[in-house]
Each structure stands twice: as C-alpha cells, then as structure tokens.
Design a protein around this motif. Structure first.
Motif, PDB file in Angstrom:
ATOM      1  N   PHE A  27      -2.416  -5.141  -1.782  1.00  0.00           N
ATOM      2  CA  PHE A  27      -3.855  -5.387  -1.900  1.00  0.00           C
ATOM      3  C   PHE A  27      -4.521  -5.833  -0.609  1.00  0.00           C
ATOM      4  O   PHE A  27      -5.720  -5.840  -0.508  1.00  0.00           O
ATOM      5  N   SER A  31       1.757  -7.758  -6.641  1.00  0.00           N
ATOM      6  CA  SER A  31       0.369  -8.122  -6.947  1.00  0.00           C
ATOM      7  C   SER A  31       0.293  -9.628  -7.153  1.00  0.00           C
ATOM      8  O   SER A  31       1.323 -10.298  -7.220  1.00  0.00           O
ATOM      9  N   ALA A  32      -0.912 -10.097  -7.339  1.00  0.00           N
ATOM     10  CA  ALA A  32      -1.111 -11.490  -7.733  1.00  0.00           C
ATOM     11  C   ALA A  32      -0.660 -11.664  -9.181  1.00  0.00           C
ATOM     12  O   ALA A  32      -0.634 -10.702  -9.941  1.00  0.00           O
ATOM     13  N   THR A  36      -6.364 -12.835  -9.729  1.00  0.00           N
ATOM     14  CA  THR A  36      -7.424 -12.196  -8.948  1.00  0.00           C
ATOM     15  C   THR A  36      -8.771 -12.334  -9.671  1.00  0.00           C
ATOM     16  O   THR A  36      -9.796 -12.629  -9.040  1.00  0.00           O
ATOM     17  N   GLU A  74      -1.866 -12.700  -3.863  1.00  0.00           N
ATOM     18  CA  GLU A  74      -0.657 -11.945  -3.521  1.00  0.00           C
ATOM     19  C   GLU A  74       0.275 -12.794  -2.653  1.00  0.00           C
ATOM     20  O   GLU A  74       1.497 -12.705  -2.758  1.00  0.00           O
ATOM     21  N   ARG A 111     -10.019  -3.461  -6.224  1.00  0.00           N
ATOM     22  CA  ARG A 111      -9.211  -3.843  -7.381  1.00  0.00           C
ATOM     23  C   ARG A 111      -8.143  -2.791  -7.694  1.00  0.00           C
ATOM     24  O   ARG A 111      -8.395  -1.599  -7.602  1.00  0.00           O
ATOM     25  N   GLY A 112      -6.978  -3.273  -8.035  1.00  0.00           N
ATOM     26  CA  GLY A 112      -5.861  -2.368  -8.315  1.00  0.00           C
ATOM     27  C   GLY A 112      -5.203  -1.840  -7.048  1.00  0.00           C
ATOM     28  O   GLY A 112      -4.342  -0.956  -7.096  1.00  0.00           O
ATOM     29  N   GLY A 113      -5.587  -2.420  -5.890  1.00  0.00           N
ATOM     30  CA  GLY A 113      -5.177  -1.862  -4.597  1.00  0.00           C
ATOM     31  C   GLY A 113      -3.709  -2.006  -4.232  1.00  0.00           C
ATOM     32  O   GLY A 113      -3.246  -1.372  -3.278  1.00  0.00           O
ATOM     33  N   SER A 114      -2.954  -2.791  -4.984  1.00  0.00           N
ATOM     34  CA  SER A 114      -1.527  -2.925  -4.647  1.00  0.00           C
ATOM     35  C   SER A 114      -0.779  -1.611  -4.811  1.00  0.00           C
ATOM     36  O   SER A 114       0.223  -1.373  -4.124  1.00  0.00           O
ATOM     37  N   ASP A 115      -1.252  -0.764  -5.721  1.00  0.00           N
ATOM     38  CA  ASP A 115      -0.609   0.551  -5.860  1.00  0.00           C
ATOM     39  C   ASP A 115      -0.739   1.308  -4.540  1.00  0.00           C
ATOM     40  O   ASP A 115       0.217   1.950  -4.073  1.00  0.00           O
TER      41      ASP A 115
END
Ligand code: ADP
Ligand code: ASP
Ligand code: MG
Length: 415
Positions: free
Chosen positions: A136, A41-42, A47, A74, A150-154
């Motif tokens: 992300f 993530s960043a 972000t 990121e 948002r939270g998209g790295s998961d």
C-alpha cells in the motif's frame, strides 16, 4: 526452488492469532526451499479507522499528511509478522516502502508505482532471509511517504513480484479464489480455476474488490502468475501432488482451454446518477458539461444522451462515484448558464451490475437475454453501457442482489 511473493490482506492479519497463522504458512514455503517475500496489509479495520480520523479532523485534509497517517497500518503488521517469524525460527526482516525503495509519483492518496529497486531484497532472500514488506505504500519524488489507493497492497505485491522476477504471486485472502460473482451475495457462485487477465481486469474495475484493478494491469503487462487463494484453508486440504497452488490462477487467455460466454458478474453500489434536463441539443454541450467535471477530478462513468426529435433540447444522464456526487452537483450548478439546462436531478440509490465474458466477442444477444430476465423480475434499467467483453446496467440499489442472482442463474453460472 521457486521465488514467491505471498500477500496477506487485512482479514488474514486481523489479530495476533491470524499473524501466527501467516507466519506458519510462510515457514512452510521457506522449508520447502523457496525464497520468499511477504507483502502485508494493515490489520482489518485499521485503515478505515485511520482514514476516519483524517476526515474527522478536516474533510479537506492535506493529502501528504493523509498518507503519513494511513501508511502506518501496514508498518505495524510488518513488524509483528517479522517478530512472529523470528519466534518460530525463520529469519525475517521488515521493510517499509521508503527503505526498499518502492518509488512512486507524487499523487498522494492514489500514487502509482514508478519502480522498485529489488537488488538488496533479492540478495537477502538468497541468503534465506524472508523480506516482510509493507503493502500500500511507497515514496514519492518529493521524498514523502505515499499510498497507492484503497486495496493497494495487491498492487504492491504484483509490482514486487515483477521487480523480484518471482515465479508467482500468491494473494492470500478470506475467500479461496475468484468466484463467478461475490460469494457473499450469491452462495451459488462457483470458484473459477482460471480467469484471463482481461476478464479479471473488467471484473475488478466494475466492483469485484478481490483484486485491485491496477494489480491485474501490472500482472498482465509483466506476465506475473497471480494465484488468489485462502489464508484459512487447512494444509491437509491442499493436494501435495498438484502442480500449482489451489485457488484461482489469473493468466493469459491462451492458457484457458474453453471460454464460457459469461465468466462473471460484478456489482457496485458506490454509484450516483445525475440527469441534466432540457439541455440544448447542439455541438459543444458535452464539452461544457464534462470539461468542468474533469477539471474538478470527478470520474464520469456511464453516459446516456437522447437525440431530440426537433433539434431543440434533450436530457443527458451519467453516473459518478457516490463520493463525487455532491462535488459534481456543485460544479454543474456553477456551469448552469454556460450549459443552458433547465434543472438537475439525481440519486445515490443506484447500483451498477456488470456482466463479463470474453465469449461475448463471438456471441450476439447476450445482453438482450439480460434485459428480458430483469424485466420479468420487474427490475428497471436506468442506463446501459457496453464494451467488447462487458455490459453494465444501472438499476435501483435496492434490487442489486436480486439482479445479480437473476443474471447469475440466467447465464448458467450457479453451481
Ligand atoms: P483482502 O483484505 O484480503 O485484500 P478484500 O476484502 O479486499 O480482501 O477482497 C476479498 C473479498 O472480495 C471477498 O471477501 C469477497 O467478498 C469479495 N469479492 C467480490 N467479488 C468477488 C469475486 N468475484 N470472487 C471472490 N471474491 C469476491
Ligand atoms: N490497508 C489498505 C486498505 O485497506 C491497503 C490494502 O489492504 O490493500 O485499503
Ligand atoms: Mg483487498
């Protein structure tokens, strides 16, 4: 030898010391003989700052340019982590979404992953090179950078694990697993050793931000073993003989021996309530209200409508994310004549508290216990929705913590 995807969230890469810590963890997995791809993530706060800059320049900014800006957080982390890995003798290379590529649709700001071409990454991982991938972000069919919400790295991590046929996807974060509720609000929350995809999906969708909802969906569809674990635990605390990592495993329901009636409690303060007073109680009214809201992209969640005693007028209450509250009011005021209501009222000082458990399928009266316990605490319930394994209650925002704690004790979840 396993192939693993390790994902590190914002607090895990918050500064250079944290990035060095991540590099050490990655090195440990490489030295254990594993093939590793890392999704980052960043750095914490980045972000939010980037989003803020876009909003300050123009509240109605172009979504493509928003993605150009917010995807940069990121990119910085991938480069820094690759350098940090190289510095300690681990061969590593950074990858942006467009380079792999991670293909998405063109829904800028909340794009969905369409496919990941993993062949080149697999080839390099097999030669011992660690792939450090930006979470992300992806590339749309318009050839522009997209972001996944948002939270998209998961979601990036689980999708990558599926594409690389990884043995597991480790989500490293600032808590050491999934708890019965947010451990920051309820110190008595218990860590769950396992939780089913279905329950995690419900928990995440009603506010437990430990995993992005879509990452759980993808894990369920592609059968990815997801472990939520801490970036900050000490190596000596980890049992070297355990046959799986510490933390919480998100897995199929069949892998969980004994189901509790209630598994967890989540809450969201990002809610707003709108009540439409004195709407005619006749066919077509719901369509006249919710049609224009859907066209304006307003997400409606809970809906409560009364049946009028004499078939004349009734009140209708529903909730929307607080960020959509103003927009929803504008839309409804425009449709006032078409709907035929007398006036609107609403509040953003509300919160939704949800109780989740697969055991609810086979136990009656679970919600009734909650109503009684909340009444004893003088907590008023404004709206209720239920599904097979979840019920949600809308209450005053100021009473959120009290409600969560009350329900957590009520269902025997306190440690
Ligand atoms: P990251 O930056 O690593 O992606 P997030 O902040 O997105 O981390 O998610 C981790 C946070 O989720 C935790 O700090 C915790 O406060 C919160 N959280 C909410 N509900 C839960 C839960 N049921 N179990 C664990 N953490 C939870
Ligand atoms: N950096 C992005 C965010 O803050 C994605 C993520 O951290 O998962 O939403
Ligand atoms: Mg997160």
């Amino acid at each position: 030898m396993s192939r693993i995807v390790m994902k590190f969230g914002g607090t895990s890469v918050a500064d250079l010391a944290c990035i060095r810590n991540v590099a050490t963890r990655v090195k440990r997995e490489v030295e254990a003989g594993n093939e590793v791809a890392v999704v980052v993530s960043a750095m914490a706060g980045t972000t939010n700052q980037l989003v803020g800059w876009c909003q300050d320049l123009s509240p109605l900014h172009d979504a493509r340019e928003y993605d150009t800006v917010v995807a940069t957080g990121e990119q910085v982390t991938t480069g820094l982590l690759a350098i940090s890995l190289q510095e300690i003798g681990v061969e590593a290379r950074s990858w942006q979404g467009w380079q792999i590529p991670i293909r998405t649709d063109n829904d800028h700001g909340k794009a969905r992953i369409a496919g990941i071409e993993g062949a080149e990454l697999i080839r390099r991982m097999q030669t011992g090179q660690v792939a450090v991938v930006s979470g992300f972000q992806g590339i749309g069919t318009d050839n522009r950078v997209t972001t996944l919400g948002r939270g998209g790295s998961d979601t990036s991590a689980v999708a990558l694990a599926a594409a690389l046929h990884a043995d597991r996807c480790d989500i490293y974060t600032d808590v050491d697993g999934v708890y019965t509720t947010d451990p920051r609000i309820v110190p008595q929350a218990k860590k769950l050793a396992r939780i089913s995809y279905e329950e995690m999906l419900e928990l995440a969708s009603v506010g437990a931000k430990v995993l992005q909802v879509r990452s759980v969906e993808l894990g369920m569809v592609h059968n990815v073993r997801i472990f939520v674990r801490s970036s900050f635990d000490k190596p000596e605390d980890i049992d070297p003989f355990a046959n799986h990592p510490p933390g919480t495993l998100i897995c199929d329901e069949s892998e969980i021996m004994e189901q509790q009636v209630v598994t967890g409690i989540a809450f969201s303060k990002d809610e707003a309530q709108i009540s439409i007073r004195h709407v005619p109680d006749k066919p077509g009214v719901a369509a006249a209200i919710f049609g224009p809201l859907a066209e304006a992209n307003v997400n409606v969640d809970m809906i409560v409508q009364n049946v009028s005693a004499d078939g004349s007028t009734t009140d209708l209450t529903f909730t929307v994310p607080s960020s959509d509250y103003e927009r929803a009011n504008v839309v409804l005021k425009k449709s006032k004549d078409a709907i035929g209501y007398s006036y609107l009222d609403g509040s953003t000082d509300v919160a939704k508290v949800s109780v989740i458990g697969i055991g609810m399928r086979s136990h009656a009266g679970v919600a009734a216990q909650a109503f009684k316990a909340l009444a004893e605490q003088q907590i008023n319930i404004r709206a209720i929705t239920t599904s097979e394994i979840k019920f949600s209650l809308l209450i005053d925002a100021a009473r959120t913590d009290a409600a969560v704690r009350t329900l957590h004790s009520l269902y025997g979840l306190d440690k």
